[in-house]
Motif scaffolding. Sequence first.
Motif, PDB file in Angstrom:
ATOM      1  N   MET A   1       0.824  -1.208   0.000  1.00  0.00           N
ATOM      2  CA  MET A   1       0.000   0.000   0.000  1.00  0.00           C
ATOM      3  C   MET A   1       0.856   1.256   0.000  1.00  0.00           C
ATOM      4  O   MET A   1       0.643   2.182  -0.798  1.00  0.00           O
ATOM      5  CB  MET A   1      -0.912   0.014   1.228  1.00  0.00           C
ATOM      6  N   LEU A   2       1.831   1.298   0.896  1.00  0.00           N
ATOM      7  CA  LEU A   2       2.684   2.481   0.992  1.00  0.00           C
ATOM      8  C   LEU A   2       3.504   2.649  -0.279  1.00  0.00           C
ATOM      9  O   LEU A   2       3.606   3.749  -0.836  1.00  0.00           O
ATOM     10  CB  LEU A   2       3.594   2.374   2.211  1.00  0.00           C
ATOM     11  N   ARG A   3       4.072   1.561  -0.741  1.00  0.00           N
ATOM     12  CA  ARG A   3       4.914   1.600  -1.940  1.00  0.00           C
ATOM     13  C   ARG A   3       4.136   2.117  -3.156  1.00  0.00           C
ATOM     14  O   ARG A   3       4.598   3.003  -3.878  1.00  0.00           O
ATOM     15  CB  ARG A   3       5.455   0.195  -2.208  1.00  0.00           C
TER      16      ARG A   3
ATOM     17  N   ALA B   1       9.011  -0.968   2.246  1.00  0.00           N
ATOM     18  CA  ALA B   1       8.622  -0.173   1.084  1.00  0.00           C
ATOM     19  C   ALA B   1       9.814   0.624   0.558  1.00  0.00           C
ATOM     20  O   ALA B   1      10.049   0.697  -0.655  1.00  0.00           O
ATOM     21  CB  ALA B   1       7.474   0.767   1.439  1.00  0.00           C
ATOM     22  N   ALA B   2      10.586   1.215   1.476  1.00  0.00           N
ATOM     23  CA  ALA B   2      11.771   1.974   1.082  1.00  0.00           C
ATOM     24  C   ALA B   2      12.810   1.063   0.432  1.00  0.00           C
ATOM     25  O   ALA B   2      13.530   1.482  -0.488  1.00  0.00           O
ATOM     26  CB  ALA B   2      12.363   2.691   2.296  1.00  0.00           C
ATOM     27  N   ARG B   3      12.910  -0.168   0.898  1.00  0.00           N
ATOM     28  CA  ARG B   3      13.823  -1.138   0.277  1.00  0.00           C
ATOM     29  C   ARG B   3      13.488  -1.337  -1.197  1.00  0.00           C
ATOM     30  O   ARG B   3      14.380  -1.370  -2.053  1.00  0.00           O
ATOM     31  CB  ARG B   3      13.733  -2.477   1.013  1.00  0.00           C
ATOM     32  N   GLU B   4      12.197  -1.445  -1.493  1.00  0.00           N
ATOM     33  CA  GLU B   4      11.781  -1.677  -2.870  1.00  0.00           C
ATOM     34  C   GLU B   4      11.870  -0.401  -3.711  1.00  0.00           C
ATOM     35  O   GLU B   4      12.194  -0.456  -4.903  1.00  0.00           O
ATOM     36  CB  GLU B   4      10.341  -2.206  -2.895  1.00  0.00           C
ATOM     37  N   LEU B   5      11.580   0.743  -3.115  1.00  0.00           N
ATOM     38  CA  LEU B   5      11.576   1.994  -3.864  1.00  0.00           C
ATOM     39  C   LEU B   5      12.982   2.502  -4.168  1.00  0.00           C
ATOM     40  O   LEU B   5      13.203   3.180  -5.175  1.00  0.00           O
ATOM     41  CB  LEU B   5      10.805   3.066  -3.089  1.00  0.00           C
ATOM     42  N   GLY B   6      13.939   2.213  -3.288  1.00  0.00           N
ATOM     43  CA  GLY B   6      15.315   2.645  -3.517  1.00  0.00           C
ATOM     44  C   GLY B   6      15.534   4.136  -3.348  1.00  0.00           C
ATOM     45  O   GLY B   6      16.495   4.691  -3.880  1.00  0.00           O
ATOM     46  N   ILE B   7      14.652   4.808  -2.588  1.00  0.00           N
ATOM     47  CA  ILE B   7      14.781   6.246  -2.338  1.00  0.00           C
ATOM     48  C   ILE B   7      15.471   6.446  -0.989  1.00  0.00           C
ATOM     49  O   ILE B   7      15.156   5.741  -0.027  1.00  0.00           O
ATOM     50  CB  ILE B   7      13.394   6.914  -2.311  1.00  0.00           C
ATOM     51  N   PRO B   8      16.417   7.392  -0.873  1.00  0.00           N
ATOM     52  CA  PRO B   8      16.968   7.704   0.452  1.00  0.00           C
ATOM     53  C   PRO B   8      15.828   7.932   1.439  1.00  0.00           C
ATOM     54  O   PRO B   8      14.851   8.627   1.129  1.00  0.00           O
ATOM     55  CB  PRO B   8      17.787   8.971   0.204  1.00  0.00           C
ATOM     56  N   PHE B   9      15.974   7.401   2.650  1.00  0.00           N
ATOM     57  CA  PHE B   9      14.801   7.202   3.508  1.00  0.00           C
ATOM     58  C   PHE B   9      15.074   7.619   4.940  1.00  0.00           C
ATOM     59  O   PHE B   9      16.123   7.333   5.518  1.00  0.00           O
ATOM     60  CB  PHE B   9      14.430   5.716   3.452  1.00  0.00           C
TER      61      PHE B   9
ATOM     62  N   ALA C   1       0.292   9.849   0.471  1.00  0.00           N
ATOM     63  CA  ALA C   1       1.626  10.376   0.184  1.00  0.00           C
ATOM     64  C   ALA C   1       1.492  11.703  -0.545  1.00  0.00           C
ATOM     65  O   ALA C   1       0.597  11.875  -1.385  1.00  0.00           O
ATOM     66  CB  ALA C   1       2.428   9.396  -0.676  1.00  0.00           C
ATOM     67  N   VAL C   2       2.363  12.650  -0.213  1.00  0.00           N
ATOM     68  CA  VAL C   2       2.406  13.932  -0.912  1.00  0.00           C
ATOM     69  C   VAL C   2       3.835  14.188  -1.376  1.00  0.00           C
ATOM     70  O   VAL C   2       4.805  13.758  -0.749  1.00  0.00           O
ATOM     71  CB  VAL C   2       1.935  15.111  -0.030  1.00  0.00           C
ATOM     72  N   LEU C   3       3.939  14.897  -2.496  1.00  0.00           N
ATOM     73  CA  LEU C   3       5.230  15.339  -3.009  1.00  0.00           C
ATOM     74  C   LEU C   3       5.362  16.827  -2.747  1.00  0.00           C
ATOM     75  O   LEU C   3       4.490  17.615  -3.131  1.00  0.00           O
ATOM     76  CB  LEU C   3       5.324  15.060  -4.510  1.00  0.00           C
ATOM     77  N   LEU C   4       6.445  17.205  -2.081  1.00  0.00           N
ATOM     78  CA  LEU C   4       6.727  18.613  -1.801  1.00  0.00           C
ATOM     79  C   LEU C   4       7.866  19.098  -2.683  1.00  0.00           C
ATOM     80  O   LEU C   4       8.901  18.432  -2.796  1.00  0.00           O
ATOM     81  CB  LEU C   4       7.105  18.818  -0.332  1.00  0.00           C
ATOM     82  N   GLU C   5       7.672  20.294  -3.263  1.00  0.00           N
ATOM     83  CA  GLU C   5       8.698  20.933  -4.079  1.00  0.00           C
ATOM     84  C   GLU C   5       8.753  22.416  -3.739  1.00  0.00           C
ATOM     85  O   GLU C   5       7.781  22.976  -3.220  1.00  0.00           O
ATOM     86  CB  GLU C   5       8.387  20.751  -5.568  1.00  0.00           C
ATOM     87  N   PRO C   6       9.869  23.088  -4.029  1.00  0.00           N
ATOM     88  CA  PRO C   6       9.971  24.508  -3.676  1.00  0.00           C
ATOM     89  C   PRO C   6       9.104  25.415  -4.531  1.00  0.00           C
ATOM     90  O   PRO C   6       8.697  26.489  -4.087  1.00  0.00           O
ATOM     91  CB  PRO C   6      11.461  24.819  -3.868  1.00  0.00           C
ATOM     92  N   VAL C   7       8.815  25.005  -5.770  1.00  0.00           N
ATOM     93  CA  VAL C   7       7.972  25.804  -6.659  1.00  0.00           C
ATOM     94  C   VAL C   7       7.017  24.874  -7.384  1.00  0.00           C
ATOM     95  O   VAL C   7       7.223  23.662  -7.433  1.00  0.00           O
ATOM     96  CB  VAL C   7       8.812  26.600  -7.690  1.00  0.00           C
ATOM     97  N   GLY C   8       5.969  25.456  -7.958  1.00  0.00           N
ATOM     98  CA  GLY C   8       5.010  24.657  -8.699  1.00  0.00           C
ATOM     99  C   GLY C   8       3.593  25.086  -8.393  1.00  0.00           C
ATOM    100  O   GLY C   8       3.352  26.113  -7.740  1.00  0.00           O
ATOM    101  N   THR C   9       2.661  24.281  -8.848  1.00  0.00           N
ATOM    102  CA  THR C   9       1.238  24.562  -8.658  1.00  0.00           C
ATOM    103  C   THR C   9       0.665  23.645  -7.601  1.00  0.00           C
ATOM    104  O   THR C   9       0.868  22.431  -7.650  1.00  0.00           O
ATOM    105  CB  THR C   9       0.477  24.357  -9.981  1.00  0.00           C
ATOM    106  N   GLY C  10      -0.051  24.222  -6.659  1.00  0.00           N
ATOM    107  CA  GLY C  10      -0.682  23.432  -5.618  1.00  0.00           C
ATOM    108  C   GLY C  10      -0.729  24.185  -4.306  1.00  0.00           C
ATOM    109  O   GLY C  10      -0.159  25.277  -4.170  1.00  0.00           O
ATOM    110  N   PRO C  11      -1.414  23.630  -3.309  1.00  0.00           N
ATOM    111  CA  PRO C  11      -1.450  24.247  -1.977  1.00  0.00           C
ATOM    112  C   PRO C  11      -0.050  24.326  -1.370  1.00  0.00           C
ATOM    113  O   PRO C  11       0.813  23.494  -1.664  1.00  0.00           O
ATOM    114  CB  PRO C  11      -2.353  23.303  -1.177  1.00  0.00           C
ATOM    115  N   ARG C  12       0.147  25.301  -0.520  1.00  0.00           N
ATOM    116  CA  ARG C  12       1.464  25.512   0.097  1.00  0.00           C
ATOM    117  C   ARG C  12       1.405  25.297   1.610  1.00  0.00           C
ATOM    118  O   ARG C  12       0.407  25.618   2.245  1.00  0.00           O
ATOM    119  CB  ARG C  12       1.967  26.934  -0.192  1.00  0.00           C
ATOM    120  N   ILE C  13       2.471  24.763   2.150  1.00  0.00           N
ATOM    121  CA  ILE C  13       2.612  24.634   3.604  1.00  0.00           C
ATOM    122  C   ILE C  13       3.252  25.917   4.108  1.00  0.00           C
ATOM    123  O   ILE C  13       4.429  26.186   3.849  1.00  0.00           O
ATOM    124  CB  ILE C  13       3.440  23.398   3.979  1.00  0.00           C
TER     125      ILE C  13
END
Length: 336
Positions: A61-63, A98-106, A173-185
């Motif tokens: 589910m998480l992956r 899940a992180a093992r399978e995704l291979g993303i720094p975690f 899951a949410v993706l955060l970026e410094p710029v772009g379109t979407g709600p801001r924290i």
Amino acid sequence: MPAKKKRGAQTLVFDQPPVITSWASIAGPKEGQGPWGQDFDWSMEDYLFGEESWEKAENKMLRETVKKALNKRNFDEADTEILMAGDLLNQLVSSNYAARELGIPFLGLYGACSTMAESLLLAAILVDGEFFERVIAAACSHHYTAERQFRFPTEQGIQKTPSSQWTATAAGAVLLEPVGTGPRITAVSIGKVIDMDQKDVSDMGSAMAPAAAHTIKTHFSDLNRPSDYYDLIVTGDLGKVGMAITQELFIKDGLQPEPNYSDCGVLLYDDFQEVYAGGSGCGCSACFLCGPLLKKMSAGEINKLLFVATGALMSPITSFQGESIPAIAHAVAIEN
């Protein structure tokens, strides 16, 4: 030198508010049958999700939720700089595998049911601080893995009390970026551990409500905002019992007029679904944020949201030893 971004006792305000550019959610069978089923990206047909065990299903589910959030931005795992996620199981095995399978720094996080807010606020700090440009914040839970670890095997058919809550099978899951379109924290308030000596593990709402009220009151005080500043304040997940207590504490704490307030554990299900006092689990607030709430924000139906995920920080061992239930709540201000 004083901290430039700190306000008051527990709150940070971001110079360059990180943007939620993408999000995704997966809901279990019961959650998909609830009033918001159409707002989730994926509703599971059964609790095994094509796997051999509930634990493997939770990992999947998480992956898959992380992959779906990235795919919406035409990114893949290699484009992602860091994953911040957590769950309810011992040693965060769902997130770790899940992180093992995704291979993303975690970075694995544990805040019990407050984990989605914890991952969001830490991810926002990393993006605003210009440490990373693409960070995933995520959380998940599974009803039957949590029952097996924290309570009783479902085969025993233990009778639950009306104050009990149903652990959600869900992930967000949410993706955060410094710029772009979407709600801001725009701001976050880091919670304190609050313990009112409540020991009933079948009533986590009562244990968590004081932590939720404390964080919300502190957030408004630190930022000097009126109590009606937000279109919606949503806790997660106190259930009906904890929500009622929190509303009483709002009055005691002087948050009047009462904020526009609800709770993910109350909203996620219909009354006929037999979830006792409501939903709980890391996935409850995670899927509700990454499903109905952010969908409403993208449509302009909500413009200012205060997301306050709550967590009961006990374990089976501490409960067996007669310990009380410490609780925490973190607040994340999300604005269009």
